[in-house]
Design a protein around this motif. Structure first.
Motif, PDB file in Angstrom:
ATOM      1  N   ALA A   1      45.186  29.986  46.954  1.00  0.00           N
ATOM      2  CA  ALA A   1      43.882  30.648  46.955  1.00  0.00           C
ATOM      3  C   ALA A   1      43.834  31.767  45.913  1.00  0.00           C
ATOM      4  O   ALA A   1      42.841  31.934  45.198  1.00  0.00           O
ATOM      5  CB  ALA A   1      43.590  31.209  48.346  1.00  0.00           C
ATOM      6  N   ILE A   2      44.918  32.540  45.820  1.00  0.00           N
ATOM      7  CA  ILE A   2      44.986  33.607  44.820  1.00  0.00           C
ATOM      8  C   ILE A   2      44.928  33.018  43.411  1.00  0.00           C
ATOM      9  O   ILE A   2      44.254  33.548  42.522  1.00  0.00           O
ATOM     10  CB  ILE A   2      46.265  34.449  45.014  1.00  0.00           C
ATOM     11  CG1 ILE A   2      46.203  35.217  46.334  1.00  0.00           C
ATOM     12  CG2 ILE A   2      46.455  35.420  43.852  1.00  0.00           C
ATOM     13  CD1 ILE A   2      47.518  35.868  46.729  1.00  0.00           C
TER      14      ILE A   2
ATOM     15  N   SER B   1      50.098  34.030  33.303  1.00  0.00           N
ATOM     16  CA  SER B   1      49.511  34.135  34.642  1.00  0.00           C
ATOM     17  C   SER B   1      50.213  33.209  35.626  1.00  0.00           C
ATOM     18  O   SER B   1      50.421  33.564  36.792  1.00  0.00           O
ATOM     19  CB  SER B   1      48.011  33.817  34.588  1.00  0.00           C
ATOM     20  OG  SER B   1      47.783  32.467  34.206  1.00  0.00           O
TER      21      SER B   1
ATOM     22  N   ILE C   1      46.543  26.312  38.649  1.00  0.00           N
ATOM     23  CA  ILE C   1      46.485  26.542  40.099  1.00  0.00           C
ATOM     24  C   ILE C   1      47.679  25.896  40.798  1.00  0.00           C
ATOM     25  O   ILE C   1      48.406  26.544  41.556  1.00  0.00           O
ATOM     26  CB  ILE C   1      45.156  26.001  40.678  1.00  0.00           C
ATOM     27  CG1 ILE C   1      43.977  26.838  40.178  1.00  0.00           C
ATOM     28  CG2 ILE C   1      45.204  26.018  42.214  1.00  0.00           C
ATOM     29  CD1 ILE C   1      42.626  26.252  40.528  1.00  0.00           C
TER      30      ILE C   1
ATOM     31  N   TRP D   1      43.518  30.210  42.533  1.00  0.00           N
ATOM     32  CA  TRP D   1      42.150  29.743  42.281  1.00  0.00           C
ATOM     33  C   TRP D   1      41.249  30.911  41.892  1.00  0.00           C
ATOM     34  O   TRP D   1      40.453  30.807  40.940  1.00  0.00           O
ATOM     35  CB  TRP D   1      41.601  29.054  43.531  1.00  0.00           C
ATOM     36  CG  TRP D   1      40.177  28.592  43.342  1.00  0.00           C
ATOM     37  CD1 TRP D   1      39.761  27.464  42.716  1.00  0.00           C
ATOM     38  CD2 TRP D   1      38.998  29.277  43.782  1.00  0.00           C
ATOM     39  NE1 TRP D   1      38.392  27.393  42.729  1.00  0.00           N
ATOM     40  CE2 TRP D   1      37.895  28.488  43.385  1.00  0.00           C
ATOM     41  CE3 TRP D   1      38.761  30.459  44.486  1.00  0.00           C
ATOM     42  CZ2 TRP D   1      36.585  28.867  43.645  1.00  0.00           C
ATOM     43  CZ3 TRP D   1      37.458  30.838  44.748  1.00  0.00           C
ATOM     44  CH2 TRP D   1      36.383  30.045  44.336  1.00  0.00           C
ATOM     45  N   LEU D   2      41.361  32.027  42.585  1.00  0.00           N
ATOM     46  CA  LEU D   2      40.560  33.203  42.250  1.00  0.00           C
ATOM     47  C   LEU D   2      40.920  33.743  40.865  1.00  0.00           C
ATOM     48  O   LEU D   2      40.038  34.149  40.098  1.00  0.00           O
ATOM     49  CB  LEU D   2      40.779  34.300  43.306  1.00  0.00           C
ATOM     50  CG  LEU D   2      40.169  34.038  44.687  1.00  0.00           C
ATOM     51  CD1 LEU D   2      40.632  35.091  45.686  1.00  0.00           C
ATOM     52  CD2 LEU D   2      38.641  34.011  44.603  1.00  0.00           C
ATOM     53  N   ALA D   3      42.207  33.736  40.550  1.00  0.00           N
ATOM     54  CA  ALA D   3      42.661  34.284  39.269  1.00  0.00           C
ATOM     55  C   ALA D   3      42.229  33.418  38.086  1.00  0.00           C
ATOM     56  O   ALA D   3      41.996  33.944  36.980  1.00  0.00           O
ATOM     57  CB  ALA D   3      44.182  34.428  39.273  1.00  0.00           C
ATOM     58  N   HIS D   4      42.098  32.105  38.308  1.00  0.00           N
ATOM     59  CA  HIS D   4      41.828  31.202  37.193  1.00  0.00           C
ATOM     60  C   HIS D   4      40.420  30.623  37.198  1.00  0.00           C
ATOM     61  O   HIS D   4      40.093  29.820  36.312  1.00  0.00           O
ATOM     62  CB  HIS D   4      42.850  30.050  37.209  1.00  0.00           C
ATOM     63  CG  HIS D   4      44.254  30.493  37.019  1.00  0.00           C
ATOM     64  ND1 HIS D   4      45.240  30.282  37.966  1.00  0.00           N
ATOM     65  CD2 HIS D   4      44.867  31.167  36.012  1.00  0.00           C
ATOM     66  CE1 HIS D   4      46.381  30.789  37.537  1.00  0.00           C
ATOM     67  NE2 HIS D   4      46.189  31.340  36.357  1.00  0.00           N
ATOM     68  N   ARG D   5      39.597  30.979  38.151  1.00  0.00           N
ATOM     69  CA  ARG D   5      38.243  30.403  38.175  1.00  0.00           C
ATOM     70  C   ARG D   5      37.471  30.881  36.938  1.00  0.00           C
ATOM     71  O   ARG D   5      37.607  32.013  36.491  1.00  0.00           O
ATOM     72  CB  ARG D   5      37.499  30.804  39.451  1.00  0.00           C
ATOM     73  CG  ARG D   5      37.267  32.287  39.616  1.00  0.00           C
ATOM     74  CD  ARG D   5      36.486  32.558  40.868  1.00  0.00           C
ATOM     75  NE  ARG D   5      36.264  33.990  41.056  1.00  0.00           N
ATOM     76  CZ  ARG D   5      35.459  34.496  41.966  1.00  0.00           C
ATOM     77  NH1 ARG D   5      34.786  33.692  42.778  1.00  0.00           N
ATOM     78  NH2 ARG D   5      35.312  35.800  42.063  1.00  0.00           N
ATOM     79  N   ASN D   6      36.692  29.956  36.401  1.00  0.00           N
ATOM     80  CA  ASN D   6      35.871  30.226  35.218  1.00  0.00           C
ATOM     81  C   ASN D   6      36.700  30.595  33.988  1.00  0.00           C
ATOM     82  O   ASN D   6      36.190  31.210  33.047  1.00  0.00           O
ATOM     83  CB  ASN D   6      34.853  31.345  35.499  1.00  0.00           C
ATOM     84  CG  ASN D   6      33.951  31.037  36.667  1.00  0.00           C
ATOM     85  OD1 ASN D   6      33.549  29.886  36.858  1.00  0.00           O
ATOM     86  ND2 ASN D   6      33.643  32.035  37.478  1.00  0.00           N
TER      87      ASN D   6
ATOM     88  N   ARG E   1      42.858  24.561  34.041  1.00  0.00           N
ATOM     89  CA  ARG E   1      42.682  25.391  35.238  1.00  0.00           C
ATOM     90  C   ARG E   1      43.350  24.738  36.448  1.00  0.00           C
ATOM     91  O   ARG E   1      44.021  25.411  37.234  1.00  0.00           O
ATOM     92  CB  ARG E   1      41.191  25.589  35.511  1.00  0.00           C
ATOM     93  CG  ARG E   1      40.873  26.734  36.470  1.00  0.00           C
ATOM     94  CD  ARG E   1      39.388  26.778  36.784  1.00  0.00           C
ATOM     95  NE  ARG E   1      38.580  26.489  35.603  1.00  0.00           N
ATOM     96  CZ  ARG E   1      37.343  26.002  35.664  1.00  0.00           C
ATOM     97  NH1 ARG E   1      36.783  25.725  36.833  1.00  0.00           N
ATOM     98  NH2 ARG E   1      36.664  25.771  34.548  1.00  0.00           N
TER      99      ARG E   1
END
Length: 302
Positions: free
Chosen positions: A77-78, A223, A96, A80-85, A92
């Motif tokens: 989940a972290i 990342s 994840i 996904w938040l860090a790499h969204r958009n 991407r």
């Protein structure tokens, strides 16, 4: 210094595998044979020897299963938040999955067995089996969702059911639960085979490591390294501390979840529309960087 020496030796064998592949001595056919020996013989032997004389009640606990589940999904989940958009969809999705998908079999369990006692190794075997059942389907779902690929999830689940390492885990736990004896010559032979797991696995991983400079992105790869080798073991440390597990469970769980990204993520990225070159680079970088992070992690756990 003993831990550092062991990790540096691990890195040396890893790079030896890469060098043998580059020289042509470890070609695809020979690598496949080595991989089959590690996967079907050495690793199952290691798992069985680690578990057959242990009490299943002392290895399996609700805290171990819940903690592992929380750490894998929270890291995902972290990520996904860090790499969204950010990045392309293919890159991407790889960023994840490679943030949580750990190399538990080829590096994790053999390294734990070479570093810690029998009880920690037995619990690490359980972590290997349970987390594999979590991270593999999750990785397939994430990649296929981003790429729109038609993933054969049923086929992969059937492969899991016939996985020799998981089969050895079930057999070891069953014999331990029943209290059945294993003849000393058989135990000695299996122990010798299990000792081959780490060097064989390292050669196989080294032969699979590749660096493709056009796919290099310091931001993207940095990342993944930060999440896989920094965030995930720290999260595991916090979760299992809050769950107040015993020392052996804490050690096995945190060290196993602190392993680098699994080589299999490159395979799945290639099959399911992810950025395969980026995946290969991340496997290489996280594996090499893990020598330093694992040294710190093992030393602190001590």
């Amino acid at each position: 210094m003993e831990v550092l020496g062991r990790l540096l030796a691990m890195l040396a064998v890893l790079l030896l595998g890469t060098g043998l592949r580059s020289s042509g001595l470890l070609n695809a056919a020979r690598t496949a044979r080595l991989n089959a020996t590690a996967y079907y013989v050495a690793l199952p032997a290691l798992v069985f020897v680690a578990t057959y004389d242990q009490s299943i009640g002392e290895l399996l606990s609700a805290e171990l299963l819940a903690g592992s589940l929380i750490v894998v999904f929270a890291t995902g989940a972290i990520a996904w938040l860090a790499h969204r958009n950010r990045f392309s969809r293919g890159r991407r999705s790889v960023a994840i999955i490679q943030s949580y998908h750990s190399n538990l079999g080829y590096l994790g369990l053999p390294l734990v067995a070479a570093t810690f006692d029998a009880r920690v190794t037995a619990i690490a075997s359980v972590v290997l089996g349970f987390v594999t059942l979590i991270q593999l389907p999750l990785t397939i779902v994430v990649l296929s969702t981003f790429s729109g690929a038609d993933a054969a999830i049923g086929r992969e689940l059937r492969n899991l059911a016939t996985n020799p390492v998981l089969g050895a885990l079930v057999a070891g736990l069953a014999i331990g639960a029943a209290g059945l004896p294993v003849p000393a010559p058989a135990a000695t032979g299996l122990d010798a085979l299990g000792a081959l797991a780490l060097p064989l696995a390292l050669l196989c991983v080294g032969a699979a490591l590749q660096v493709d400079s056009p796919s290099l992105s310091l931001e993207a790869t940095g990342s993944v390294v930060a999440l896989k080798l920094g965030c995930m073991p720290l999260l595991a440390w916090g979760v299992f501390s809050l769950l107040a597990v015993d020392a052996a469970t804490f050690t096995a769980s945190v060290v196993m979840l602190g392993m680098p990204t699994a080589v299999s993520t490159y395979v799945y990225a290639s099959e399911l529309g992810g950025d395969a070159e980026f995946a290969s680079l991340n496997v290489f970088v996280t594996t090499v960087a893990s020598v330093a992070t694992l040294f710190v992690l093992i030393t602190v756990i001590g």
